[in-house]
Structures are given as structure tokens and as C-alpha cells.
Write an enzyme that holds these catalytic residues in place. Structure first.
Site, mmCIF file in Angstrom:
data_model
loop_
_atom_site.group_PDB
_atom_site.id
_atom_site.type_symbol
_atom_site.label_atom_id
_atom_site.label_comp_id
_atom_site.label_asym_id
_atom_site.label_seq_id
_atom_site.Cartn_x
_atom_site.Cartn_y
_atom_site.Cartn_z
ATOM 1 N N SER A 21 -50.735 21.569 -47.568
ATOM 2 C CA SER A 21 -51.181 20.270 -47.314
ATOM 3 C C SER A 21 -51.257 20.141 -45.745
ATOM 4 O O SER A 21 -50.620 21.113 -45.015
ATOM 5 C CB SER A 21 -50.096 19.296 -47.515
ATOM 6 O OG SER A 21 -50.245 18.084 -46.833
ATOM 7 N N TYR A 26 -41.348 15.775 -48.068
ATOM 8 C CA TYR A 26 -42.486 16.322 -48.536
ATOM 9 C C TYR A 26 -43.123 17.484 -47.679
ATOM 10 O O TYR A 26 -43.205 18.508 -48.179
ATOM 11 C CB TYR A 26 -43.679 15.152 -48.827
ATOM 12 C CG TYR A 26 -44.900 15.747 -48.988
ATOM 13 C CD1 TYR A 26 -45.341 16.001 -50.493
ATOM 14 C CD2 TYR A 26 -46.160 15.841 -48.130
ATOM 15 C CE1 TYR A 26 -46.606 16.262 -50.716
ATOM 16 C CE2 TYR A 26 -47.283 16.222 -48.576
ATOM 17 C CZ TYR A 26 -47.678 16.483 -49.919
ATOM 18 O OH TYR A 26 -48.725 17.017 -50.401
#
Length: 285
Positions: A133, A146
Site C-alpha cells: 500500500s 495498518y
């Protein structure tokens, strides 16, 4: 083209779109899902759902046995480590249970799947595609858990790439930015739950910030790339004859990656704060 591709997290979003794209190109896709009903929804020609909760060692072993016993003797071309969850909360607020859960799903589960299928990739000269990501490059506020797992994924991918290169197995990282997926919606729902559960002191400190993050995520949901566009990049990463080491998805991801390389931490902090400021509730700006 008579080869297998294994992809985790294929029930919805980028995983489902990538599974359909690769099946359409002639690969036989083993699409990892967590529920039988999810598998029934995506089953199609060249697209075979398999139960794969990547935190369940028994299901990982079963998928490895499915590959080893493929009735057509097809080699494994690639594993695409895509499964993931997102829970936004300040470091001080997020419970240790949720910290561990995010790392289990977003990092340790992928390590376990990769280890289980590497013997097949050694045999085929195949490829590992790790879905990271932009959060694996830049950690925004409330993304500590995350982004921490994604940073770990980036580091593991670099190490694995350098270990496997002499043995003919490639490792590729894909870094999406804003993409319209169900995971974003689920993340917003969880963030709303965190906001409601905050004690008064933490709500006073972080309530405006978390509300801004929720508003920003909702904006991504409407303005981000469709999952089908992201799937084209993922398929390229999995099948290109000479793949790049890293791919970004979306202009925002490409811009932020460049910014992370060039800007100082002080400048980057200011840019991220300015980008988030319009999403704060008026009273909290």
C-alpha cells in the site's frame, strides 16, 4: 497459459477483480475466500474458489495440497498475497488485540502462505506478488497498525527478493493508493465504532482527527480508481516477462511515493496535515 495462480482475499474488491482478469487471460485461478458463500458468488470458468483464511494453518496446508495434487499437473505461476483488513485508530486508543489482529492478517498470514507455496514456485520459476500500500511508504495518523504491517511487508519483500533472485523466483510489490473497494467501507465502519467507544479524554484529543480520517476515506471511496483498473496492474505484476520490482496503482500513490523520497520529514508532515485539514469537522479545524 495452462498454469495456476493463487490469490488470497479474492472475495471482493481488488482480489476478486484480479482473479477475474487473470482467469480471463487463461490462467486457472485459485481464488482464496473465507466463506463458501463468497466462493459461490465468484465461481466461473478458470476461477476456482478455495477456502483460505490466511491465519488458519490448516486451510493454508489444504491449499498447498490442492496445488500439489492438481489433476492437470499445472505449475504454480504466481501467488498474489492480497488479503487484508484496516482498522483506523490512534496508537494510544487501538487495543493490543487489534494491533495483533492487523499484523496477523496483513503480514504474518502472508508470510505463512508464501512459505507454504515456495516449493512450487521453485519448481516453476514462478513469482510472489505482495500487495502492499502507499501506507507501506508513508504512515498517516491513525494508520499506525495498518502501515506498520505494510512497512513490514515491504521489508520482507525486499529481503525475500534478494534471497530468491539467484534461484529464479521473482518477488514483486504492488502499492495501491485510493481504490474503490469494500475494504475501505469496512475500515470506515470500524473507525466509527472506535470513535463511539472512545473515553471522553481520548475523544477530546483524537475525535476530530478520526472524524477527518473517516471523511477522507469516504472521499477515496467516491474518487478512487475502480477495482478493475487496479486489477490490470496486479495482473501485469503477476505475468509480465520482465516485471518491475514495484508497481504503484493510482496517481496519488505515484505522487506520494516520489514525495516520500524527496521531502524531509518536516515537509512531509506539513503536506499530510494540509491534505487532511479540509476533512476535519469545522469546529475542529
Amino acid at each position: 497459459m495452462r498454469e495456476l495462480v493463487l490469490i488470497s482475499g479474492a472475495s471482493t474488491g481488488m482480489g476478486a477483480a484480479a482473479a477475474r482478469e487473470l482467469a480471463g487471460r487463461g490462467y486457472h485461478v485459485l481464488a482464496g475466500v473465507r466463506r463458501e458463500s463468497d466462493g459461490d458468488a465468484i465461481r466461473a470458468d478458470n476461477l476456482e474458489p478455495v477456502l483460505l483464511d490466511i491465519t488458519d494453518s490448516g486451510q493454508i496446508d489444504a491449499v498447498a495440497e490442492r496445488i500439489a495434487g492438481d489433476p492437470a499437473g499445472r505449475p504454480l505461476r504466481a501467488v498474489i498475497n492480497n488479503a487484508g483488513i484496516a482498522i483506523n485508530a490512534p496508537v494510544e486508543v487501538l487495543s493490543m488485540e487489534e494491533w495483533r489482529r492487523q499484523f496477523d492478517v496483513n503480514f504474518f498470514g502472508h508470510v505463512a502462505v508464501t512459505k507454504a507455496v515456495l516449493p512450487f514456485l521453485h519448481a516453476s520459476g514462478g513469482r510472489v506478488v505482495n500487495m502492499s500500500s502507499i501506507g507501506g511508504r508513508i504512515a498517516m495518523p491513525t494508520y499506525g497498525a495498518y502501515a506498520g504491517a505494510k512497512f513490514a511487508m515491504e521489508a520482507m519483500s525486499d529481503s525475500l527478493r534478494r534471497e530468491l533472485a539467484p534461484h529464479g523466483v521473482q518477488v514483486v510489490v504492488v502499492e495501491p493508493g485510493g481504490v474503490r473497494t469494500e475494504m475501505t467501507g469496512h475500515g470506515v465502519e470500524r473507525a466509527e465504532e472506535v470513535l463511539v467507544a472512545m473515553d471522553p479524554a481520548n475523544r477530546a484529543r483524537y475525535g476530530g482527527l478520526l472524524r477527518a480520517i473517516i471523511n477522507q476515506a469516504n472521499a477515496f471511496t467516491t474518487s478512487g480508481l475502480p477495482a478493475e483498473k487496479a486489477a490490470l496492474v496486479i495482473a501485469e505484476a503477476a505475468t509480465a516477462r520482465r516485471p518491475r520490482k514495484r508497481y504503484t496503482i493510482g496517481r496519488d500513490a505515484a505522487l506520494l511515493v516520489r514525495l516520500s523520497r524527496l521531502a524531509s520529514d518536516r515537509v512531509l508532515d506539513r503536506v499530510l496535515a494540509a491534505n487532511l485539514r479540509p476533512h476535519f469537522p469545522v469546529e475542529a479545524r
